[in-house]
Structure formats: C-alpha cells, structure tokens
Design a protein around this motif. Sequence first.
Motif, PDB file in Angstrom:
ATOM      1  N   UNK A 160      52.241  44.411  36.524  1.00  0.00           N
ATOM      2  CA  UNK A 160      51.029  45.134  35.882  1.00  0.00           C
ATOM      3  C   UNK A 160      50.035  44.690  36.782  1.00  0.00           C
ATOM      4  N   UNK A 161      49.195  45.408  37.252  1.00  0.00           N
ATOM      5  CA  UNK A 161      48.202  45.260  38.429  1.00  0.00           C
ATOM      6  C   UNK A 161      47.292  44.208  37.659  1.00  0.00           C
ATOM      7  N   UNK A 162      46.853  43.123  38.568  1.00  0.00           N
ATOM      8  CA  UNK A 162      45.790  42.268  38.160  1.00  0.00           C
ATOM      9  C   UNK A 162      44.382  42.883  38.755  1.00  0.00           C
ATOM     10  N   UNK A 163      43.494  43.144  38.106  1.00  0.00           N
ATOM     11  CA  UNK A 163      42.201  43.476  38.687  1.00  0.00           C
ATOM     12  C   UNK A 163      41.121  43.315  37.662  1.00  0.00           C
ATOM     13  N   UNK A 164      39.903  43.260  38.070  1.00  0.00           N
ATOM     14  CA  UNK A 164      38.567  42.689  37.003  1.00  0.00           C
ATOM     15  C   UNK A 164      38.521  44.212  36.268  1.00  0.00           C
ATOM     16  N   UNK A 165      38.368  45.074  37.206  1.00  0.00           N
ATOM     17  CA  UNK A 165      37.801  46.553  36.719  1.00  0.00           C
ATOM     18  C   UNK A 165      39.058  47.693  36.781  1.00  0.00           C
ATOM     19  N   UNK A 166      39.412  48.518  35.712  1.00  0.00           N
ATOM     20  CA  UNK A 166      40.288  49.650  35.792  1.00  0.00           C
ATOM     21  C   UNK A 166      39.521  50.641  35.531  1.00  0.00           C
ATOM     22  N   UNK A 167      39.648  51.697  36.594  1.00  0.00           N
ATOM     23  CA  UNK A 167      39.093  52.984  36.536  1.00  0.00           C
ATOM     24  C   UNK A 167      39.957  53.817  35.773  1.00  0.00           C
ATOM     25  N   UNK A 168      39.707  54.356  34.532  1.00  0.00           N
ATOM     26  CA  UNK A 168      40.429  55.282  33.652  1.00  0.00           C
ATOM     27  C   UNK A 168      39.658  56.538  33.762  1.00  0.00           C
ATOM     28  N   UNK A 169      40.386  57.620  33.587  1.00  0.00           N
ATOM     29  CA  UNK A 169      40.008  59.048  33.682  1.00  0.00           C
ATOM     30  C   UNK A 169      41.117  60.096  33.758  1.00  0.00           C
ATOM     31  N   UNK A 170      40.555  61.422  33.587  1.00  0.00           N
ATOM     32  CA  UNK A 170      41.385  62.319  33.888  1.00  0.00           C
ATOM     33  C   UNK A 170      41.833  62.737  35.286  1.00  0.00           C
ATOM     34  N   UNK A 171      42.855  63.222  35.659  1.00  0.00           N
ATOM     35  CA  UNK A 171      42.917  63.556  37.162  1.00  0.00           C
ATOM     36  C   UNK A 171      41.830  64.430  37.799  1.00  0.00           C
ATOM     37  N   UNK A 172      41.398  63.868  39.043  1.00  0.00           N
ATOM     38  CA  UNK A 172      40.384  64.598  39.569  1.00  0.00           C
ATOM     39  C   UNK A 172      38.961  64.135  39.057  1.00  0.00           C
ATOM     40  N   UNK A 173      38.864  63.176  38.516  1.00  0.00           N
ATOM     41  CA  UNK A 173      37.634  62.811  37.739  1.00  0.00           C
ATOM     42  C   UNK A 173      36.642  61.898  38.747  1.00  0.00           C
ATOM     43  N   UNK A 174      37.326  61.735  40.078  1.00  0.00           N
ATOM     44  CA  UNK A 174      36.401  61.059  41.104  1.00  0.00           C
ATOM     45  C   UNK A 174      36.594  59.764  41.310  1.00  0.00           C
ATOM     46  N   UNK A 175      37.802  59.147  40.851  1.00  0.00           N
ATOM     47  CA  UNK A 175      38.083  57.530  40.855  1.00  0.00           C
ATOM     48  C   UNK A 175      38.359  57.155  42.311  1.00  0.00           C
ATOM     49  N   UNK A 176      39.058  57.989  42.868  1.00  0.00           N
ATOM     50  CA  UNK A 176      39.536  57.647  44.164  1.00  0.00           C
ATOM     51  C   UNK A 176      38.303  57.583  45.152  1.00  0.00           C
ATOM     52  N   UNK A 177      37.374  58.584  45.226  1.00  0.00           N
ATOM     53  CA  UNK A 177      36.168  58.830  45.915  1.00  0.00           C
ATOM     54  C   UNK A 177      35.409  57.488  45.457  1.00  0.00           C
ATOM     55  N   UNK A 178      35.035  57.344  44.113  1.00  0.00           N
ATOM     56  CA  UNK A 178      34.380  56.045  43.845  1.00  0.00           C
ATOM     57  C   UNK A 178      34.805  54.852  44.522  1.00  0.00           C
ATOM     58  N   UNK A 179      36.311  54.535  44.568  1.00  0.00           N
ATOM     59  CA  UNK A 179      36.651  53.342  45.053  1.00  0.00           C
ATOM     60  C   UNK A 179      36.406  53.261  46.605  1.00  0.00           C
ATOM     61  N   UNK A 180      36.727  54.402  47.313  1.00  0.00           N
ATOM     62  CA  UNK A 180      36.647  54.276  48.711  1.00  0.00           C
ATOM     63  C   UNK A 180      34.990  54.233  49.071  1.00  0.00           C
ATOM     64  N   UNK A 181      34.104  54.750  48.114  1.00  0.00           N
ATOM     65  CA  UNK A 181      32.646  54.667  48.574  1.00  0.00           C
ATOM     66  C   UNK A 181      32.311  53.088  48.348  1.00  0.00           C
ATOM     67  N   UNK A 182      32.772  52.290  47.562  1.00  0.00           N
ATOM     68  CA  UNK A 182      32.233  51.042  47.143  1.00  0.00           C
ATOM     69  C   UNK A 182      33.228  49.895  47.619  1.00  0.00           C
ATOM     70  N   UNK A 183      34.238  50.236  48.106  1.00  0.00           N
ATOM     71  CA  UNK A 183      35.101  49.240  48.772  1.00  0.00           C
ATOM     72  C   UNK A 183      35.561  49.407  50.064  1.00  0.00           C
ATOM     73  N   UNK A 184      36.722  48.834  50.619  1.00  0.00           N
ATOM     74  CA  UNK A 184      37.132  49.256  51.930  1.00  0.00           C
ATOM     75  C   UNK A 184      38.217  49.903  51.613  1.00  0.00           C
ATOM     76  N   UNK A 185      38.705  50.033  50.163  1.00  0.00           N
ATOM     77  CA  UNK A 185      39.958  50.840  49.866  1.00  0.00           C
ATOM     78  C   UNK A 185      39.711  52.151  50.639  1.00  0.00           C
ATOM     79  N   UNK A 186      41.252  52.566  51.054  1.00  0.00           N
ATOM     80  CA  UNK A 186      41.225  54.029  51.374  1.00  0.00           C
ATOM     81  C   UNK A 186      42.207  55.057  51.072  1.00  0.00           C
ATOM     82  N   UNK A 187      42.017  55.321  49.594  1.00  0.00           N
ATOM     83  CA  UNK A 187      43.015  56.093  48.892  1.00  0.00           C
ATOM     84  C   UNK A 187      42.980  57.376  49.282  1.00  0.00           C
ATOM     85  N   UNK A 188      44.130  58.222  49.117  1.00  0.00           N
ATOM     86  CA  UNK A 188      44.036  59.553  49.484  1.00  0.00           C
ATOM     87  C   UNK A 188      43.272  60.497  48.755  1.00  0.00           C
TER      88      UNK A 188
END
Length: 335
Positions: free
Chosen positions: A159-187
């Motif tokens: 169970x992933x340990x993180x400070x903030x979990x992004x919850x949303x429907x598919x295609x809600x923009x979660x991956x885009x947000x993560x790539x914008x505000x961090x160095x993560x590069x999700x597909x």
Amino acid sequence: MTSNFIDYVKINLTSGNGGRGFTHFRREKFVDKGGPDGGDGGRGGHIIVRGNKQLWTLLHLKYKKHIKASHGVSGGKSKSSGAQGEDIIIEVPLGTIARNPETGEVMTEIIEDGQEVILIPGGMGGLGNHHFKNSTNQAPDYSQPGIPGTEAWVIFELKILADVGLVGLPNAGKSTLLSTISAAKPEIADYPFTTLVPNLGVVPYRDFQSFVMADIPGIIEGASEGKGLGLRFLRHIERNSNLLFLVDSSEEKPMKVYKTLVNELKKFNPELLDKTRILGFSKCELLSEKDRKKIIKSIPAGLPFVFFSSLTNEGIAELKDIIWSNLNYDSSHEF
C-alpha cells in the motif's frame, strides 16, 4: 502492457528446523564415570521481513514462490551448541503488509526503513543430555529432538505511502497534474485508464521543502465491488494522509462526480472518509466565469477547493499551498 509495478505476491515460506540435542558422556583419561556433556541443537533459521526505502515495488518477489531458511545444526560433545540455521531476510518496500491468506489476518506491516520483523520463527534447538542430569539420574542417555520449522503461505501486499493521494475518474487529469508539479513522468494520453499503475512524484515546495504525491489509477463507479481496476488500486489510497479529489471541469455535473468518488471510497473502507480532503477542478481553462461561479455554489461549506490548469499553470501554486497547509495541520472534515 507489461508492468514492472507489482503490489501483490503470494509466497510459501518455511523456517528452519531446530538442531537435535546431543547425547554424550565425558570421556577423559583419569576421569572415572564422566558425566553427561551433550550440547544443545542450534535454532532453525527465521524468515525475517525488512523495510527498504529504496524499493517501490514487490517485483523482486514475483517469481519466488518458495523461500526456505536453513536448519539448525545438532549439538556436540563438551556441551558445545550446534550452529544456528541462517536467517532469510526478505526486503520489502515501505507500506508492505504481510497477511495470512486464509484468515485475512495482518501478520505485520512495514512502514520504516530498516524495520525488521520475524515473520516465521525458526524451530528451537533440542536440549542436550547434560540438562537432564539430576540427583536420581546421574547419567541420562537421552536428549531432545529439535522443534520443526513452520511452513506457511503468506500474502505480501503493498500500500503506497504518500502524503497526498490523487482520486478521480479515469482521464480526470491526475497524471498530467503529477507531471506538471513534480519530476514524475507518468504515461499520459487522452483515453481512460492510461494510468495502469500508481505513480509517485516528489513535489517541490517553498524553502526547499517537498511532499510526496501518488497518482492512483482512476476509479469508476462500482470500483469497490471490483469493477474496472477497482479493488487493486483502492487499497493504495488507504495509506495517503490527504486525498485530493480531481474532477474534470468540463464534466456536465462535476459535484455528482465528486459524490460518486466519495461513495466508492466509503463502500470500500469508511475510514477513508476521515482523511483530510481537497477538491480540485482540473482543466479550468475550459470554464467560463459563469460556470465557475455555478460550481462554487454547489461545493460543501468548509471543503478546500481550487480551480487549476496543468496547461496554463493557473491555480497550481494555490493548490500546493492548500496541500502544504493541510499536511501541517492534518484535520479531518465531514463533507
């Protein structure tokens, strides 16, 4: 698509047998009737789990279906104890739970780097015959066998340990947000379930501070019953101290989407609703001012919210401020 993210494995674990106690009598020149001096058997090897903050997945355990510790060695003469069996140490990511597959009982959970827990203890070594000498039996000719090790199937679940979990429907923009505000590069692509595995990003904040955000794959209505990617990913949300609910601003009824997400979490685990919540409306560049005001009127009083755009960066700094404030205040809300 083949994924290197593995968050569930089932392994057969066997600890080592204890070594046999030794039956022996002291035999020395000029010593008549030497007493018993048989040594104890060595303990069997333990199966130990250890937290390792460098690991993010259970991939290294995927193909290990059986793990066995070695046996203890029998005792020797002159009260010498046998060597202990070598322990097996299984390294796991932080946030890993070990569970009994039959009862569902949690055997242990690993949340700290270097934390060690004996999961399956090795069998105790048998006592040598010198332990059994007494006033009525000066020459015991027996010793104890070692206690057998234990075999058990164990489920390891991350169970992933993180400070903030992004919850949303598919295609809600979660991956885009993560790539914008961090160095993560999700597909990222414009179709549902682009994110098939959780992604973690370290988000930089003011004065060289940071927090960890996890992009959990999209929830659909019915996820708590296992529909879609469902239960596999809902469990990761359990470990996040704050939940950022992301709703696409272009949804026809955005607050209905929010209520759907809350309902799925409630059905899966009501305790999730005790976590601090933030409501984020993504893709706000698509909203008119009139539509924005209409949405604001329907938001429950006291629920922190922000309109943001990963395309134009509008609201991103405000979003970070709200998250940081919540992380350092950590109150729960009923919305």
